[in-house]
Design an enzyme around this catalytic site. Structure first.
Site, PDB file in Angstrom:
ATOM      1  N   CYS A 101     -14.617   4.735  14.104  1.00 16.20           N
ATOM      2  CA  CYS A 101     -14.345   5.984  13.392  1.00 16.20           C
ATOM      3  C   CYS A 101     -15.642   6.611  12.888  1.00 16.20           C
ATOM      4  O   CYS A 101     -15.854   7.820  12.992  1.00 16.20           O
ATOM      5  CB  CYS A 101     -13.396   5.727  12.224  1.00 16.20           C
ATOM      6  SG  CYS A 101     -12.943   7.215  11.292  1.00 16.20           S
ATOM      7  N   CYS A 198      -6.593   1.670   8.446  1.00 16.54           N
ATOM      8  CA  CYS A 198      -5.962   2.807   7.784  1.00 16.54           C
ATOM      9  C   CYS A 198      -4.722   3.307   8.505  1.00 16.54           C
ATOM     10  O   CYS A 198      -3.788   3.788   7.869  1.00 16.54           O
ATOM     11  CB  CYS A 198      -6.970   3.934   7.605  1.00 16.54           C
ATOM     12  SG  CYS A 198      -7.507   4.727   9.143  1.00 16.54           S
TER      13      CYS A 198
END
EC number: 2.8.1.13
Length: 368
Positions: A101, A198
């Site tokens: 990410c 997440c």
């Protein structure tokens, strides 16, 4: 400088944006919408990008008096992070989605868009430090707060990206950040931290993968090929795993067994004793350097987990690869994990582990 402050809706990014404003920068708050079906409310400390999070970020921006925008990067996040995560597990590897990410979203897509819009840099609430050298170039270092240090997941950043990145929290501890947020009157001062991963809000990676890949029954075998159990998908296992094996046959020596290899081609999980897990030789692909690549063999510290120990090692670059020799063995190192190299507190660079083994020749030489 004109700076985009990435605001997740949490306490860290809120204080980071405030500090950039205090430092005299022209700051614009940006919340990244990374979910294609964002939940309205956060159900636990896991997960991110809920509508509630976006609202929390907006309230902080309003208090600071800075412009605030939501940038939709859900499709990019799905392709570059979520689908990559599934593909890596399908291939028998254990990825770290936070590094991906940071590499693909926060310091590629976000930074690229910010620069295209005329901004000079991006600021985030990561716990790490950027140190400027006398020649004006910048180095990435560990944070003061060792327990919160996030330099490992930033090890994918290049020198050019560091030149346009700010981490305003690196010289402060987490308790101090919460205290500062409270003093500033931020509602998020006591908001719980988010936890990885997440996009798997309940933390059940095996269930999440099964929902996407379906059940794929196969054998669990001992190192001699004897079938000792069954599984519903080799993708759900990782090297070093002990729990959840449900083996039908106990080991002859009575010792616990661990996953020592995942073989996606045959949909087989191989288990063995703990002594088979120790490795001291790593090969990493996709090497990325936070400055010049090492020249020859260099002494470094090597870390293979976000909050794992740093082990003394030697390393050398070979094109897009890096070779690492650890001074002592590490257990449970899986292909797909990242190795991040340090020189003291400075991040040298990182690579994705493609092979981990015991260098028996070096071990024998060292014992003679």
């Amino acid at each position: 400088m004109r700076v985009v402050a990435a605001m997740s809706g949490g306490v860290d990014s809120a204080v980071a944006a405030a500090r950039m404003l205090d430092a005299g920068h022209d700051v614009v708050g940006v919340h990244l919408a990374l979910s294609q079906s964002a939940a309205t409310l956060r159900e636990s400390a896991r997960g991110c990008c809920t509508i509630e999070d976006a609202g929390d970020a907006r309230r902080v921006a309003d208090m600071l008096g800075i412009p605030f925008y939501v940038w939709d990067m859900a499709a990019r996040f799905k392709d570059d992070v979520v689908e990559d995560f599934v593909a890596e597990y399908s291939a028998g590897r254990t990825p770290n989605p936070c590094l991906r990410c940071n590499e693909k979203i926060k310091f590629a897509a976000l930074l690229d868009k910010a620069l295209a819009l005329g901004f000079d840099a991006v600021a985030t609430g990561h716990y790490a430090q950027v140190v400027e050298r006398p020649d004006g170039t910048r180095e990435l270092h560990r944070a003061v707060d060792v327990a919160k240090d996030q330099s490992y997941v930033l090890g994918v950043l290049t020198e050019d990206q560091l030149a346009r990145s700010f981490f305003p929290l690196g010289d402060t501890t987490k308790p101090q950040i919460r205290e500062e947020a409270a003093e500033r009157g931020f509602y998020v001062a006591k908001k719980p931290d988010s936890h990885d991963i997440c996009f798997i809000a309940d933390g059940d990676t095996k269930k999440w993968l099964t929902q996407r890949l379906g059940e794929q029954p196969g054998d669990i075998v001992d190192t001699d090929g004897t079938v000792v159990g069954q599984h519903q998908g080799a993708y759900a296992y990782t090297v070093g795993q002990r729990r959840g094996l449900a083996l039908g046959r106990p080991a002859a020596d009575g010792q616990p067994r661990y996953v020592v290899q995942v073989q996606p081609d045959t949909n087989t999980v191989v288990v063995g004793t703990a002594d088979l897990l120790g490795v001291d030789a790593l090969v990493g692909d996709h090497a990325r350097w936070c400055g010049p690549a090492p020249d020859g063999v260099v002494s470094v510290g090597a870390q293979v987990r976000a909050h794992g120990e740093e082990v003394p090692a030697t390393a050398w670059a070979d094109g897009d690869q890096v070779h690492v020799r650890l001074e002592r063995r590490l257990r449970g190192v899986a292909p797909g994990q990242s190795v991040v190299l340090y020189d003291g507190t400075r991040v040298v660079g990182s690579a994705t582990i493609s092979a981990a083994s015991l260098d028996r020749h070096a071990t024998a030489a060292g014992s003679s």
